[in-house]
Each structure stands twice: as C-alpha cells, then as structure tokens.
Design an enzyme around this catalytic site. Structure first.
Site, PDB file in Angstrom:
ATOM      1  N   SER A   1      42.331  22.711  14.804  1.00 33.76           N
ATOM      2  CA  SER A   1      42.820  21.124  14.882  1.00 33.76           C
ATOM      3  C   SER A   1      42.343  20.763  16.153  1.00 33.76           C
ATOM      4  O   SER A   1      42.132  21.284  17.185  1.00 33.76           O
ATOM      5  CB  SER A   1      44.476  21.187  14.759  1.00 33.76           C
ATOM      6  OG  SER A   1      44.793  21.943  13.804  1.00 33.76           O
TER       7      SER A   1
HETATM    8  N1  SAH Z   1      46.368  26.271  13.462  1.00 32.05           N
HETATM    9  C1  SAH Z   1      44.959  26.236  13.464  1.00 32.05           C
HETATM   10  C2  SAH Z   1      44.342  25.325  12.261  1.00 32.05           C
HETATM   11  C3  SAH Z   1      44.461  26.127  11.085  1.00 32.05           C
HETATM   12  S1  SAH Z   1      43.690  25.070   9.703  1.00 32.05           S
HETATM   13  C4  SAH Z   1      44.253  26.439  14.586  1.00 32.05           C
HETATM   14  O1  SAH Z   1      44.713  26.037  15.818  1.00 32.05           O
HETATM   15  O2  SAH Z   1      43.182  26.721  14.783  1.00 32.05           O
HETATM   16  C5  SAH Z   1      45.006  25.760   8.629  1.00 32.05           C
HETATM   17  C6  SAH Z   1      44.965  27.340   8.149  1.00 32.05           C
HETATM   18  O3  SAH Z   1      45.988  27.343   7.249  1.00 32.05           O
HETATM   19  C7  SAH Z   1      43.626  27.786   7.558  1.00 32.05           C
HETATM   20  O4  SAH Z   1      43.187  28.845   8.404  1.00 32.05           O
HETATM   21  C8  SAH Z   1      44.394  28.130   6.216  1.00 32.05           C
HETATM   22  O5  SAH Z   1      43.554  29.491   5.906  1.00 32.05           O
HETATM   23  C9  SAH Z   1      45.812  28.342   6.616  1.00 32.05           C
HETATM   24  N2  SAH Z   1      46.519  28.271   5.449  1.00 32.05           N
HETATM   25  C10 SAH Z   1      46.609  27.377   4.152  1.00 32.05           C
HETATM   26  N3  SAH Z   1      47.408  27.778   3.249  1.00 32.05           N
HETATM   27  C11 SAH Z   1      47.950  28.653   3.673  1.00 32.05           C
HETATM   28  C12 SAH Z   1      49.062  29.640   3.166  1.00 32.05           C
HETATM   29  N4  SAH Z   1      49.754  29.410   2.057  1.00 32.05           N
HETATM   30  N5  SAH Z   1      49.359  30.530   3.778  1.00 32.05           N
HETATM   31  C13 SAH Z   1      48.985  31.114   5.101  1.00 32.05           C
HETATM   32  N6  SAH Z   1      48.195  30.311   5.838  1.00 32.05           N
HETATM   33  C14 SAH Z   1      47.397  29.073   4.993  1.00 32.05           C
END
Ligand code: SAH
Length: 219
Positions: free
Chosen positions: A66
């Site tokens: 993010s």
């Molecule tokens: N907070 C993270 C940004 C993550 S992007 C950072 O600082 O890097 C969103 C993430 O959510 C992705 O890695 C994606 O794989 C995950 N995601 C999406 N749907 C999900 C679910 N149902 N359960 C767990 N993770 C999920």
C-alpha cells in the site's frame, strides 16, 4: 529529478514523513512507526529505489504494497492502543503488519497466498518482531479461535459489509476496511457502540486489490 536521485535514504524518508503530515497524518505514534520501518525491506528488488515514494508498488502474486499515506491514514483511523490485540486481513508484504506491531500488543495476520505469507514471515524474523502471529487462510472468515479483537484492519477491498469480521470485534472495538466492488472503494470505519451496533464513517476513497474468497491455488 537528478538531485533527488542523490538524496540519502534519510532525506527521502524525511520528505515522505513531511508529505504524510501535510496530508493529515498527525498522530506522532503512527508517524514514528512509519519512520522506523524500512519500507525498502518490503519491496521487490526492482522497486527498492522507489520505496520512499508515496505510492503503492507491485509485490509478488500480482498484489501491491500500500501507499504510505494510506497506511498512515488507516493506522491512525484504527486508534490502536499498546494493549490491543489486532487482526489484520491481507498480510501482503507485511509492511502494514509491521507498523501495527509497533503500536499494539499482538497482531494476528492472515494471507491467502503462501508465497507472500512466507516472505512476510522471513521479514518479521529479520526485523526481530516477536508479537506477530501469521496464518495462511481465507481472511474473510477472520480468526474465530482468537476472537474477539480490539481492532481489525482489512487491507483488501470487501464487496460488502464484512459481517463475519464485525462479529469478531469487541463491543467497543474498531474495524477499518475498504468497501466496494469497483476499482475505487470507500474506506470505512466501524466503531462499536457497546450494544451490538456500529457507527459507520466513510473516511475517503481508496484503491485496493479485492478481498477474494478462499485461499489461492497457485503459490
Ligand atoms: N497490507 C499489505 C497490502 C496487501 S494487498 C502491505 O502492506 O503490503 C492485499 C492483500 O490481501 C494481498 O496480499 C492479497 O493476497 C490479500 N488477500 C485478498 N483476499 C484475501 C483473503 N480472503 N484472505 C487473506 N488475504 C487476502
């Protein structure tokens, strides 16, 4: 531009913190957590030079780390206390997890890609974090065995109100999540009223990858 290329990491970090302040991230605890978290340790080699830019960047599995401003805004909106147990959905690179771990007692974080989970775990180890517990799974279901939580942060966009997650929040807990199906979602804060209801605030528009059902079949 050429001048910027020669700036030291400290200068770039200071500039990033100023940019976050000017956009309304004012909580000193949150700013301090961002300042002491090496974002370059969470970005792929190809993008390390851009780690101090205030922009989202690609990570493995087609996901993103993010934008620092959004991390600051969401963390500030969550009003985390040092005594809190926090659930995070969407570990991704582990950057947001690390910021939360510096402000709370314990962070439970769930990711649906094994590869991302393993890479994030390695980073937590290198950084010496001792209060992060990881789980490979579908975060949409929360973490019932460890509920209720003081705070919940969702870093992928839920299409609708995340009912399962709200049911795992303490009566006066706070959940922050992007809500919506389209490319632009509404960042919402749900604050428990202590009687089973919630005050719901729309904080700003955001762009997150979607919260998907189930775990990823690919690595
Ligand atoms: N907070 C993270 C940004 C993550 S992007 C950072 O600082 O890097 C969103 C993430 O959510 C992705 O890695 C994606 O794989 C995950 N995601 C999406 N749907 C999900 C679910 N149902 N359960 C767990 N993770 C999920």
């Amino acid at each position: 531009m050429a001048k910027k290329d020669h700036d030291t990491a400290d200068t770039r970090l200071a500039r990033l913190i100023l940019a976050l302040r000017s956009q309304g991230v004012s909580d000193s605890g949150v700013l301090n957590a961002i300042e002491t978290t090496p974002r370059e340790a969470f970005t792929p080699d190809l993008f390390k030079a851009r780690a101090f830019e205030d922009s989202a960047l690609p990570i493995a599995c087609g996901q993103t780390i993010s934008q620092p401003f959004i991390v600051g805004l969401m963390t500030q909106a969550l009003k985390v206390d040092k005594r809190d147990r926090v659930l995070e959905i969407g570990t991704g690179s582990g950057y947001q997890t690390t910021i939360l771990s510096k402000l709370s007692r314990l962070v439970y974080t769930v990711e649906r890609y094994r590869t991302l989970m393993r890479e994030a775990e390695a980073r937590f180890k290198t950084l010496g974090l001792t209060n992060v517990i990881t789980r490979f799974g579908d975060g949409g279901e929360g973490w019932p065995e460890q509920a209720p939580f003081d705070r919940i942060m969702v870093t992928a966009a839920a299409s609708d109100e995340p009912k399962a997650l709200l049911s795992q929040l303490k009566p006066k807990g706070i959940l922050v999540a992007p809500i919506g199906r389209g490319p632009v979602q509404s960042l919402r804060r749900y604050t428990g009223d202590g009687k089973g209801g919630f005050e719901i605030e729309a904080l700003t528009d955001v762009r997150f990858v979607p919260l998907l059902d189930g775990v990823a079949k690919e690595l």
